[in-house]
Design a protein around this motif. Structure first.
Motif, PDB file in Angstrom:
ATOM      1  N   SER A  36       1.866   3.126  11.290  1.00 55.54           N
ATOM      2  CA  SER A  36       2.808   4.235  11.357  1.00 55.54           C
ATOM      3  C   SER A  36       4.210   3.687  11.177  1.00 55.54           C
ATOM      4  CB  SER A  36       2.678   4.961  12.695  1.00 55.54           C
ATOM      5  OG  SER A  36       3.604   6.028  12.790  1.00 55.54           O
ATOM      6  N   LEU A  37       4.972   4.287  10.268  1.00 50.47           N
ATOM      7  CA  LEU A  37       6.369   3.908  10.073  1.00 50.47           C
ATOM      8  C   LEU A  37       7.232   4.618  11.115  1.00 50.47           C
ATOM      9  CD1 LEU A  37       6.747   3.916   6.183  1.00 50.47           C
ATOM     10  CD2 LEU A  37       5.792   2.170   7.702  1.00 50.47           C
ATOM     11  N   PRO A  38       8.496   4.234  11.259  1.00 45.68           N
ATOM     12  CA  PRO A  38       9.352   4.868  12.278  1.00 45.68           C
ATOM     13  C   PRO A  38       9.455   6.383  12.154  1.00 45.68           C
ATOM     14  CG  PRO A  38      10.360   2.837  11.523  1.00 45.68           C
ATOM     15  CD  PRO A  38       9.165   3.060  10.654  1.00 45.68           C
ATOM     16  N   ASP A  39       9.296   6.936  10.955  1.00 41.44           N
ATOM     17  CA  ASP A  39       9.366   8.390  10.801  1.00 41.44           C
ATOM     18  C   ASP A  39       8.020   9.062  11.037  1.00 41.44           C
ATOM     19  OD1 ASP A  39       7.883   7.761   8.565  1.00 41.44           O
ATOM     20  OD2 ASP A  39       9.290   8.621   7.106  1.00 41.44           O
ATOM     21  N   GLY A  40       7.014   8.279  11.425  1.00 38.61           N
ATOM     22  CA  GLY A  40       5.691   8.828  11.711  1.00 38.61           C
ATOM     23  C   GLY A  40       4.738   8.838  10.534  1.00 38.61           C
ATOM     24  N   SER A  41       5.182   8.412   9.361  1.00 35.26           N
ATOM     25  CA  SER A  41       4.313   8.418   8.182  1.00 35.26           C
ATOM     26  C   SER A  41       3.125   7.486   8.391  1.00 35.26           C
ATOM     27  CB  SER A  41       5.089   7.958   6.943  1.00 35.26           C
ATOM     28  OG  SER A  41       6.180   8.802   6.693  1.00 35.26           O
ATOM     29  N   PRO A  42       1.899   7.964   8.129  1.00 30.54           N
ATOM     30  CA  PRO A  42       0.718   7.114   8.312  1.00 30.54           C
ATOM     31  C   PRO A  42       0.361   6.367   7.026  1.00 30.54           C
ATOM     32  CG  PRO A  42       0.016   9.350   7.882  1.00 30.54           C
ATOM     33  CD  PRO A  42       1.533   9.361   7.830  1.00 30.54           C
ATOM     34  N   PHE A  43      -0.106   5.138   7.193  1.00 29.32           N
ATOM     35  CA  PHE A  43      -0.599   4.335   6.086  1.00 29.32           C
ATOM     36  C   PHE A  43      -1.842   3.597   6.563  1.00 29.32           C
ATOM     37  CE2 PHE A  43       3.821   4.878   5.043  1.00 29.32           C
ATOM     38  CZ  PHE A  43       3.855   4.974   3.659  1.00 29.32           C
ATOM     39  N   GLY A  44      -2.710   3.272   5.629  1.00 33.23           N
ATOM     40  CA  GLY A  44      -3.801   2.354   5.917  1.00 33.23           C
ATOM     41  C   GLY A  44      -3.512   1.005   5.293  1.00 33.23           C
ATOM     42  N   PHE A  45      -4.085  -0.062   5.853  1.00 32.57           N
ATOM     43  CA  PHE A  45      -3.936  -1.372   5.216  1.00 32.57           C
ATOM     44  C   PHE A  45      -5.256  -2.143   5.280  1.00 32.57           C
ATOM     45  CE2 PHE A  45      -3.522  -2.936   9.515  1.00 32.57           C
ATOM     46  CZ  PHE A  45      -3.963  -4.265   9.460  1.00 32.57           C
ATOM     47  N   GLN A  46      -5.439  -2.986   4.302  1.00 31.72           N
ATOM     48  CA  GLN A  46      -6.614  -3.848   4.216  1.00 31.72           C
ATOM     49  C   GLN A  46      -6.182  -5.262   3.865  1.00 31.72           C
ATOM     50  OE1 GLN A  46      -9.078  -3.115   0.811  1.00 31.72           O
ATOM     51  NE2 GLN A  46     -10.381  -4.891   1.169  1.00 31.72           N
ATOM     52  N   THR A  47      -6.750  -6.238   4.565  1.00 35.15           N
ATOM     53  CA  THR A  47      -6.613  -7.653   4.221  1.00 35.15           C
ATOM     54  C   THR A  47      -8.007  -8.265   4.282  1.00 35.15           C
ATOM     55  OG1 THR A  47      -4.446  -7.780   5.294  1.00 35.15           O
ATOM     56  CG2 THR A  47      -5.537  -9.859   4.797  1.00 35.15           C
TER      57      THR A  47
END
Length: 354
Positions: A55-66
């Motif tokens: 979650s970014l400071p503005d609440g935007s959600p993202f997924g991540f993969q490594t």
């Protein structure tokens, strides 16, 4: 990385290497930590696989993969040359970006040696160039610089490893020769930075880490798998998978559930089912994937929904596979109960890895 390393990776994954004696996976071999956090170079394939929601400071959600793969190629093992490609490291990284509507992703591959790629056997530390996934006393660090994204993340465990299957011996078929050693680190607390379109943002969230190694994973005739790793909002953790044949029928299933602060419960094949509810077709490959599922795990019923439909990852330059890997929400009784990742392979060609 150089093109020849990608070609070596594809050749190693596609070649049976029957003359090489890889280490076997056997029941009853206990997982021992911290040693089993490290690499197991005598086995054919191995991966460290971290996924999560940010979650970014503005609440935007993202997924991540490594994901970092280690492959023992079976090539040049009798050679004294430092250039012999005995071990390869491959890596995939992605950001599921709802604003873009698809994945941002990149990949790397290199033979071990000369500082270009490597892994250690005493703890998790695997790298390709400037991409790295490394274990520290307080957790893990993931650092990736992709073509149009980057991230530097710290992942802090909230408990001990969750052993899947029979104390870490995870069967993939009725024949126990088809098995892996497999544990998870759920409920990892994440903090760090994500760079998108040239702008760097602070990010926080939760992640899941899988570490798995084997020498013979998929039996003949199996096409691919569906897998989930979900961090539930109450602090519990759910892992489930099924393997499919060429008719897309389930051939083997299993699941692990660990309540917050409790002991892990495992589920046999008859107690685990995946039912596709809605599909999406890729405009690039024309492959059709289920992007919404009903899951039955024991007596519990869940609905799995994708953050965005288009989370297809084309890894043909490295592992030779096209697969769907993405952020999902888990609903129970109509309410969001958790978040995690879904991986689906073999909906185009049979998966080669393993």
């Amino acid at each position: 990385m150089q093109r020849r390393d990608f070609l070596l990776a594809l050749a190693a994954l596609a070649t049976p290497a029957a003359a090489v004696e890889f280490a076997p996976v056997r029941p009853g071999r206990p997982l021992v930590f911290p040693a089993d956090h490290g690499a197991h170079p005598d086995f054919r394939t191995e991966w460290w696989y971290a996924t999560g929601w940010l979650s970014l400071p503005d609440g935007s959600p993202f997924g991540f993969q490594t994901t970092f793969f280690r492959v023992r190629t079976g090539i040049g093992e009798a050679s004294a040359s430092a250039f012999a490609p005995r071990q390869l490291i491959l890596a995939h990284a992605a950001i599921a970006d709802p604003g873009l509507g698809r994945l941002r992703h990149d990949q790397r591959a290199a033979r071990v040696g000369f500082g270009r790629a490597g892994c250690t056997t005493d703890r998790t530390d695997v790298w390709v160039g400037d991409w790295r996934f490394k274990q520290f006393p307080d957790g893990y660090r993931a650092a990736v610089q992709g073509s149009d994204f980057a991230y530097a993340l710290s992942l802090a465990p909230s408990g001990p490893p969750m052993l899947n299957g029979q104390a870490g011996f995870s069967r993939k078929a009725a024949d126990q020769r088809h098995a892996s050693y497999y544990y998870s680190r759920p409920q990892l607390k994440v903090a760090g930075t994500v760079t998108l379109a040239g702008r760097t943002h602070r990010a926080t969230g939760h992640a899941w880490l899988d570490h798995e190694w084997s020498s013979a994973l998929l039996p003949e005739g199996e096409q691919g798998w569906d897998w989930i790793g979900i961090n539930l909002a109450d602090g519990s953790a759910l892992m489930a998978f099924r393997l499919r044949d060429r008719t897309q029928s389930a051939q083997w299933s299993a699941a692990s559930f660990r309540p917050a602060g409790g002991a892990t419960q495992t589920f046999p094949p008859h107690a685990v089912s995946f039912e596709a509810v809605r599909h999406w077709q890729s405009p690039r490959t024309a492959i059709t994937y289920p992007v919404e599922w009903r899951l039955h795990i024991g007596r519990r019923r869940f609905l799995l929904q994708a953050l965005i439909d288009d989370q297809e990852l084309d890894s043909r330059p490295s592992t030779g596979a096209i697969y769907w890997e993405g952020a999902v929400r888990l609903l129970e009784d109509g309410r969001e109960a958790g978040r995690g990742y879904l991986e689906m392979t073999g909906y185009g060609e049979s998966i080669r890895l393993g």
